[in-house]
Design a protein around this motif. Structure first.
Motif, PDB file in Angstrom:
ATOM      1  N   ASP A  34       3.066 -16.050 -12.013  1.00  0.00           N
ATOM      2  CA  ASP A  34       2.922 -14.632 -11.696  1.00  0.00           C
ATOM      3  C   ASP A  34       1.736 -14.407 -10.770  1.00  0.00           C
ATOM      4  O   ASP A  34       0.689 -13.923 -11.165  1.00  0.00           O
ATOM      5  CB  ASP A  34       2.754 -13.833 -12.992  1.00  0.00           C
ATOM      6  N   LYS A  35       1.926 -14.818  -9.507  1.00  0.00           N
ATOM      7  CA  LYS A  35       0.841 -14.628  -8.546  1.00  0.00           C
ATOM      8  C   LYS A  35       1.238 -13.659  -7.459  1.00  0.00           C
ATOM      9  O   LYS A  35       0.498 -13.444  -6.520  1.00  0.00           O
ATOM     10  CB  LYS A  35       0.528 -15.948  -7.863  1.00  0.00           C
ATOM     11  N   MET A  36       2.435 -13.114  -7.569  1.00  0.00           N
ATOM     12  CA  MET A  36       3.001 -12.389  -6.448  1.00  0.00           C
ATOM     13  C   MET A  36       2.379 -11.006  -6.283  1.00  0.00           C
ATOM     14  O   MET A  36       2.823 -10.043  -6.884  1.00  0.00           O
ATOM     15  CB  MET A  36       4.517 -12.255  -6.609  1.00  0.00           C
ATOM     16  N   VAL A  37       1.333 -10.934  -5.469  1.00  0.00           N
ATOM     17  CA  VAL A  37       0.654  -9.648  -5.250  1.00  0.00           C
ATOM     18  C   VAL A  37       1.640  -8.641  -4.686  1.00  0.00           C
ATOM     19  O   VAL A  37       1.801  -7.538  -5.202  1.00  0.00           O
ATOM     20  CB  VAL A  37      -0.511  -9.832  -4.269  1.00  0.00           C
ATOM     21  N   LEU A  38       2.317  -9.042  -3.611  1.00  0.00           N
ATOM     22  CA  LEU A  38       3.228  -8.128  -2.939  1.00  0.00           C
ATOM     23  C   LEU A  38       4.439  -7.844  -3.814  1.00  0.00           C
ATOM     24  O   LEU A  38       4.813  -6.693  -4.011  1.00  0.00           O
ATOM     25  CB  LEU A  38       3.705  -8.738  -1.616  1.00  0.00           C
ATOM     26  N   GLY A  39       5.031  -8.912  -4.377  1.00  0.00           N
ATOM     27  CA  GLY A  39       6.237  -8.766  -5.171  1.00  0.00           C
ATOM     28  C   GLY A  39       6.058  -7.783  -6.315  1.00  0.00           C
ATOM     29  O   GLY A  39       6.869  -6.875  -6.515  1.00  0.00           O
ATOM     30  N   ASN A  40       4.960  -7.931  -7.035  1.00  0.00           N
ATOM     31  CA  ASN A  40       4.714  -7.038  -8.167  1.00  0.00           C
ATOM     32  C   ASN A  40       4.613  -5.588  -7.727  1.00  0.00           C
ATOM     33  O   ASN A  40       5.171  -4.689  -8.352  1.00  0.00           O
ATOM     34  CB  ASN A  40       3.413  -7.436  -8.874  1.00  0.00           C
ATOM     35  N   HIS A  41       3.887  -5.387  -6.621  1.00  0.00           N
ATOM     36  CA  HIS A  41       3.725  -4.026  -6.140  1.00  0.00           C
ATOM     37  C   HIS A  41       5.069  -3.421  -5.772  1.00  0.00           C
ATOM     38  O   HIS A  41       5.372  -2.279  -6.148  1.00  0.00           O
ATOM     39  CB  HIS A  41       2.786  -4.003  -4.933  1.00  0.00           C
ATOM     40  N   TYR A  63       8.478  -1.392   4.091  1.00  0.00           N
ATOM     41  CA  TYR A  63       7.238  -2.162   3.977  1.00  0.00           C
ATOM     42  C   TYR A  63       7.091  -3.139   5.139  1.00  0.00           C
ATOM     43  O   TYR A  63       6.029  -3.294   5.708  1.00  0.00           O
ATOM     44  CB  TYR A  63       7.199  -2.925   2.655  1.00  0.00           C
ATOM     45  N   ARG A  64       8.181  -3.818   5.463  1.00  0.00           N
ATOM     46  CA  ARG A  64       8.113  -4.784   6.557  1.00  0.00           C
ATOM     47  C   ARG A  64       9.045  -4.365   7.687  1.00  0.00           C
ATOM     48  O   ARG A  64       9.693  -5.189   8.320  1.00  0.00           O
ATOM     49  CB  ARG A  64       8.441  -6.186   6.043  1.00  0.00           C
ATOM     50  N   GLY A  65       9.073  -3.074   7.947  1.00  0.00           N
ATOM     51  CA  GLY A  65       9.969  -2.545   8.967  1.00  0.00           C
ATOM     52  C   GLY A  65       9.657  -3.075  10.349  1.00  0.00           C
ATOM     53  O   GLY A  65      10.544  -3.241  11.188  1.00  0.00           O
ATOM     54  N   PHE A  66       8.394  -3.372  10.583  1.00  0.00           N
ATOM     55  CA  PHE A  66       7.987  -3.867  11.894  1.00  0.00           C
ATOM     56  C   PHE A  66       8.599  -5.244  12.158  1.00  0.00           C
ATOM     57  O   PHE A  66       9.049  -5.530  13.275  1.00  0.00           O
ATOM     58  CB  PHE A  66       6.464  -3.923  11.918  1.00  0.00           C
ATOM     59  N   ASP A  67       8.651  -6.074  11.106  1.00  0.00           N
ATOM     60  CA  ASP A  67       9.309  -7.376  11.228  1.00  0.00           C
ATOM     61  C   ASP A  67      10.790  -7.208  11.528  1.00  0.00           C
ATOM     62  O   ASP A  67      11.361  -7.968  12.308  1.00  0.00           O
ATOM     63  CB  ASP A  67       9.183  -8.161   9.914  1.00  0.00           C
TER      64      ASP A  67
ATOM     65  N   LYS B  64      -0.868   0.765   3.200  1.00  0.00           N
ATOM     66  CA  LYS B  64      -2.091   0.022   3.527  1.00  0.00           C
ATOM     67  C   LYS B  64      -1.847  -1.481   3.384  1.00  0.00           C
ATOM     68  O   LYS B  64      -1.018  -1.903   2.594  1.00  0.00           O
ATOM     69  CB  LYS B  64      -3.197   0.445   2.554  1.00  0.00           C
ATOM     70  N   PRO B  65      -2.563  -2.318   4.154  1.00  0.00           N
ATOM     71  CA  PRO B  65      -2.477  -3.753   3.904  1.00  0.00           C
ATOM     72  C   PRO B  65      -3.047  -4.047   2.523  1.00  0.00           C
ATOM     73  O   PRO B  65      -3.929  -3.310   2.092  1.00  0.00           O
ATOM     74  CB  PRO B  65      -3.337  -4.353   5.018  1.00  0.00           C
ATOM     75  N   PRO B  66      -2.591  -5.073   1.834  1.00  0.00           N
ATOM     76  CA  PRO B  66      -1.645  -6.101   2.283  1.00  0.00           C
ATOM     77  C   PRO B  66      -0.187  -5.753   2.048  1.00  0.00           C
ATOM     78  O   PRO B  66       0.653  -6.645   2.181  1.00  0.00           O
ATOM     79  CB  PRO B  66      -2.044  -7.288   1.408  1.00  0.00           C
ATOM     80  N   PHE B  67       0.119  -4.499   1.693  1.00  0.00           N
ATOM     81  CA  PHE B  67       1.510  -4.216   1.308  1.00  0.00           C
ATOM     82  C   PHE B  67       2.430  -4.014   2.500  1.00  0.00           C
ATOM     83  O   PHE B  67       3.635  -4.065   2.374  1.00  0.00           O
ATOM     84  CB  PHE B  67       1.560  -3.007   0.383  1.00  0.00           C
ATOM     85  N   ALA B  68       1.865  -3.723   3.660  1.00  0.00           N
ATOM     86  CA  ALA B  68       2.710  -3.591   4.839  1.00  0.00           C
ATOM     87  C   ALA B  68       2.050  -4.356   5.982  1.00  0.00           C
ATOM     88  O   ALA B  68       0.945  -4.858   5.848  1.00  0.00           O
ATOM     89  CB  ALA B  68       2.910  -2.137   5.200  1.00  0.00           C
ATOM     90  N   ILE B  69       2.754  -4.394   7.103  1.00  0.00           N
ATOM     91  CA  ILE B  69       2.253  -5.138   8.254  1.00  0.00           C
ATOM     92  C   ILE B  69       1.205  -4.304   8.974  1.00  0.00           C
ATOM     93  O   ILE B  69       1.339  -3.095   9.098  1.00  0.00           O
ATOM     94  CB  ILE B  69       3.412  -5.436   9.216  1.00  0.00           C
ATOM     95  N   ASN B  70       0.145  -4.962   9.414  1.00  0.00           N
ATOM     96  CA  ASN B  70      -0.829  -4.236  10.219  1.00  0.00           C
ATOM     97  C   ASN B  70      -1.149  -5.033  11.468  1.00  0.00           C
ATOM     98  O   ASN B  70      -1.022  -6.254  11.502  1.00  0.00           O
ATOM     99  CB  ASN B  70      -2.097  -3.990   9.414  1.00  0.00           C
ATOM    100  N   LEU B  71      -1.547  -4.317  12.502  1.00  0.00           N
ATOM    101  CA  LEU B  71      -2.097  -4.989  13.669  1.00  0.00           C
ATOM    102  C   LEU B  71      -3.604  -4.962  13.524  1.00  0.00           C
ATOM    103  O   LEU B  71      -4.179  -3.941  13.138  1.00  0.00           O
ATOM    104  CB  LEU B  71      -1.716  -4.267  14.965  1.00  0.00           C
ATOM    105  N   ALA B  72      -4.253  -6.087  13.792  1.00  0.00           N
ATOM    106  CA  ALA B  72      -5.704  -6.147  13.696  1.00  0.00           C
ATOM    107  C   ALA B  72      -6.236  -6.588  15.052  1.00  0.00           C
ATOM    108  O   ALA B  72      -6.228  -7.771  15.375  1.00  0.00           O
ATOM    109  CB  ALA B  72      -6.123  -7.115  12.602  1.00  0.00           C
ATOM    110  N   VAL B  73      -6.658  -5.622  15.849  1.00  0.00           N
ATOM    111  CA  VAL B  73      -7.056  -5.933  17.225  1.00  0.00           C
ATOM    112  C   VAL B  73      -8.571  -5.974  17.292  1.00  0.00           C
ATOM    113  O   VAL B  73      -9.231  -4.937  17.335  1.00  0.00           O
ATOM    114  CB  VAL B  73      -6.505  -4.889  18.203  1.00  0.00           C
TER     115      VAL B  73
END
Lengths: 235, 486
Positions: A34-41, A63-67, B64-73
């Motif tokens: 249980d280390k999943m920081v993102l997964g848990n959130h 959450y990862r829409g940019f990807d 907010k990071p780390p939950f979403a992608i961010n650009l760090a310029v």
């Protein structure tokens, strides 16, 4: 002879070293802990934050829409690059005789074609509620065209219309992101109300983006199939 | 305030815009690409102004990071993005002066997206997002290399595709290993928690990343694709490969190894592989009879030199490395574009065919000489300052063996470049009437030459930026603090 022998020895050494590294990784990587920081959130707060019932969709689009925008671009790029490379090789022998598929196949295709399109649309419209989403939905739509190409070698799909549809949808995707940037200072932020989870009109911009992705993937893959088809006939 | 994400949004919009009109208007791609690159250049000037005051953090999706992608310029990203945009602007101006490759609209779509991918790699603060932009850069490069569609182009593209795909899958495995240990993808978050990763997993992941980006930045023995891809691609694409695509791989390697991983093994690794690449590539360049292949090997050698100097690991060394990135990018862009232009008009490939070329076409000859002298580090050119920084930093750290190797390879480099200059300025053998250089091509090449000389005479206009960039790359704690605390 000497060179081959040397090469084999090097190969064996590299193989052993990589093996040792991978073995140590398998030993020490604690899968399932249980280390999943993102997964848990995502699992705990995802539905509440976004109003979408399907958590996977939430991650992919919000959450990862940019990807996801990047992945859509990768597909677009692959189709563009393929088109660019094949452009010189096509249209060499235009008037080659092609055999039509049997009567059963071509008649069945006529019935199946609208059904498959409808099913694909269903998948991407309900992406925030049920498994699936824009990418699978688009692929299903492209399979309808594949079936059409198989059944009728003379079937014609306008490249112009395909490129117009993928261009429009792509621009709309970017504009959706820019609206978020304009309203909330965040690119691709959901600017629509979250609604109540489980209904069709919920999840903010997820349904909008998934419809766009669905159409985009569908038209891109169809264009890709179309490119490959003409190429095959030409040679 | 101008958000750096606009560079990406605007390029994507332009690419889809070209797709929309591609079957309606044949010439739309050229105009749209020129406008896009110009606007991106303006945005990146704003970005570097803001980033010099305070690093820019951009969220996407509203989380907010780390939950979403961010650009760090930070300063390093902003400087390199500006460099990429200036080069892209010069290349697109060059492209205005000649016919595009067919199909033209698709060529310009690939061009815009390639520049976007490189900029995205340099700006992102998320390791998986880095992978996505890496894929965008790589896939558009395969298409661009192959676009001439002759045998050499297809061979180069195919080699590049296979080797680089292996690299990106290695990178993906490394990301998965790190994610399996830490459950996070944000680079600052990973950097903060890196001590929690099991030692053997960490070293495996690091070595996988190193191999992946050694492939992209053309480091021996991972660079089998490079000479063929350079030789097969057309003029602008070769300049792109040497000017910024390879630099993007190097940037990713530096960012990940200095900021995210921060393990000590990187120094000796970079030093060893960098020096090996430098020597082997320069010796291979010496043997070439074809000009483009000679330039390609010289390009690989320079990447090795930059990597080696980064391996010394002090702030001055990083400063010298970034300065060399700047010089090499401009010099090689001029050389490849000028060579490509001459090749289109004359079909010359062999060095011998350039006999007397500098006399017949004094303008192009002078530009090529400026680029070569800059690369070799002659005074009044920018290259002088970076070469001096490199040599004095190597000497200060008492790495005398490294110094010997660098000087040896540099002498080889001077030898073959002067051999070319001598041939180029000897008496012409035939009187092929010199054609006039196209106006747009001339402007584009002159701009780059002027930049190189201006920096050579007044290095202070750029050293300030490079200093902050080097500082940003060295300060891991600060990076974590401003990304996660900001």
């Amino acid at each position: 002879m000497m060179k081959d022998w040397f090469r084999n020895i090097i190969g064996v050494i590299i193989f052993v070293i990589v093996g040792i590294f991978l073995y140590s990784v398998v030993i020490h990587n604690t899968f399932g802990a249980d280390k999943m920081v993102l997964g848990n959130h995502y699992v705990k707060d995802g539905v509440q934050e976004t109003g979408a019932q399907n958590i996977v969709t939430t991650i992919v689009v919000l959450y990862r829409g940019f990807d996801t925008l990047g992945e859509v671009t990768v597909l677009f790029l692959a189709a563009t690059a393929l088109g660019a490379i094949l452009a010189g090789f096509r249209d060499k022998k235009k008037n080659k005789k092609k055999t039509r598929a049997s009567l059963i196949v071509s008649i069945t295709t006529k019935f199946l074609f609208p059904m498959i399109i409808l099913f694909g649309s269903y998948i991407f419209i309900h992406g925030h509620l049920t498994p699936g989403g824009g990418f699978p939905g688009g692929v299903v739509i492209a399979t309808a065209f594949l079936l059409m190409f198989l059944a009728d070698p003379y079937a014609f799909v306008s490249e112009k219309k395909l490129s117009i549809s993928e261009g429009t949808v792509g621009m709309l995707y970017v504009i959706t992101g820019l609206v978020g940037l304009y309203l909330f200072q965040n690119f691709l932020e959901s600017f629509l109300p979250t609604g109540s989870p489980g209904t069709l009109l919920s999840g903010g911009i997820i349904p909008v983006i998934y419809v766009l992705i669905g159409i985009k993937v569908g038209s891109e893959l169809t264009g890709l199939l179309n490119n490959l088809r003409e190429d095959e006939n030409a040679i | 305030m101008v958000s750096p994400i606009l560079i990406i949004a605007f390029s994507l919009f332009a690419a889809f815009f070209i797709a929309f009109f591609s079957k309606i208007s044949k010439g739309i791609g050229r105009i749209v690409a020129f406008i896009t690159v110009s606007v991106n250049l303006v945005i990146s000037i704003y970005v570097i102004q803001n980033a010099m005051v305070k690093p820019i953090l951009v969220f996407t999706g509203g989380f907010k990071p780390p939950f979403a992608i961010n650009l760090a310029v930070d300063q390093l990203s902003a400087f390199l993005v500006l460099l990429v945009q200036i080069l892209a602007f010069c290349m697109i101006s060059y492209q205005m002066g000649k016919k595009g490759e067919l199909p033209e609209n698709k060529f310009y779509t690939l061009f815009i997206l390639n520049v976007m991918g490189v900029s995205g790699m340099m700006m992102t603060g998320d390791i998986f997002n880095l992978f996505v932009f890496f894929e965008i850069t790589a896939i558009s490069s395969y298409g661009l290399v192959a676009i001439r569609k002759d045998k050499a182009a297809l061979e180069g593209s195919m080699k590049y595709l296979i080797i680089s795909s292996i690299g990106s899958s290695l990178f993906l495995i490394a990301i998965a290993l790190i994610y399996g240990q830490l459950g996070t993808l944000n680079m600052a978050d990973i950097a903060q928690k890196i001590s929690m990763v099991n030692g053997s997993v960490l070293i495996t992941a690091f070595l996988l990343i190193v191999s992946a980006f050694f492939i992209e930045s053309e480091i021996f023995p991972f660079n089998g694709w490079a000479p063929d891809a350079y030789e097969g691609s057309n003029d602008t694409v070769t300049a792109m490969l040497s000017g910024f695509i390879s630099k993007a791989g190097l940037y990713a390697l530096l960012r990940l190894s200095f900021i995210v991983f921060g393990i000590g093994i990187k120094n000796s690794l970079f030093l060893t592989f960098g020096i090996t690449t430098f020597i082997i590539a320069e010796l291979s360049a010496l043997r070439q009879t074809r000009l483009k292949r000679m330039l390609a090997y010289s390009s690989i050698g320079q990447m090795g030199l930059i990597l080696a100097i980064m391996g010394i690991g002090t702030q001055q060394a990083v400063f010298a490395g970034i300065f060399q990135i700047f010089n090499h990018a401009f010099s090689k862009a001029i050389l490849f574009l000028a060579f490509g232009y001459i090749f289109i008009h004359t079909g010359w490939r062999e060095i011998e065919q350039f006999r007397g070329f500098g006399r017949k076409r004094p303008f192009l000859g002078a530009l090529m000489s400026i680029a070569i002298l800059n690369l070799l580090g002659f005074p009044i050119f920018a290259g002088f300052w970076s070469k001096i920084a490199i040599l004095s930093e190597v000497g200060r750290n008492a790495k005398f063996l490294v110094l010997v190797f660098i000087l040896f390879a540099a002498v080889v480099e001077v030898y073959y470049y002067f051999r070319f200059l001598k041939i180029s300025y000897s008496a012409p053998v035939d009187d092929t009437a010199p054609k006039k250089t196209n106006f747009a091509v001339g402007i584009s090449l002159t701009t780059m030459a002027v930049i190189v000389i201006a920096v050579g005479v007044y290095p202070s206009i750029i050293t300030n930026f490079i200093n902050s960039a080097a500082m940003a790359l060295m300060d891991k704690a600060h990076y974590i603090q401003w990304v996660l605390g900001g």
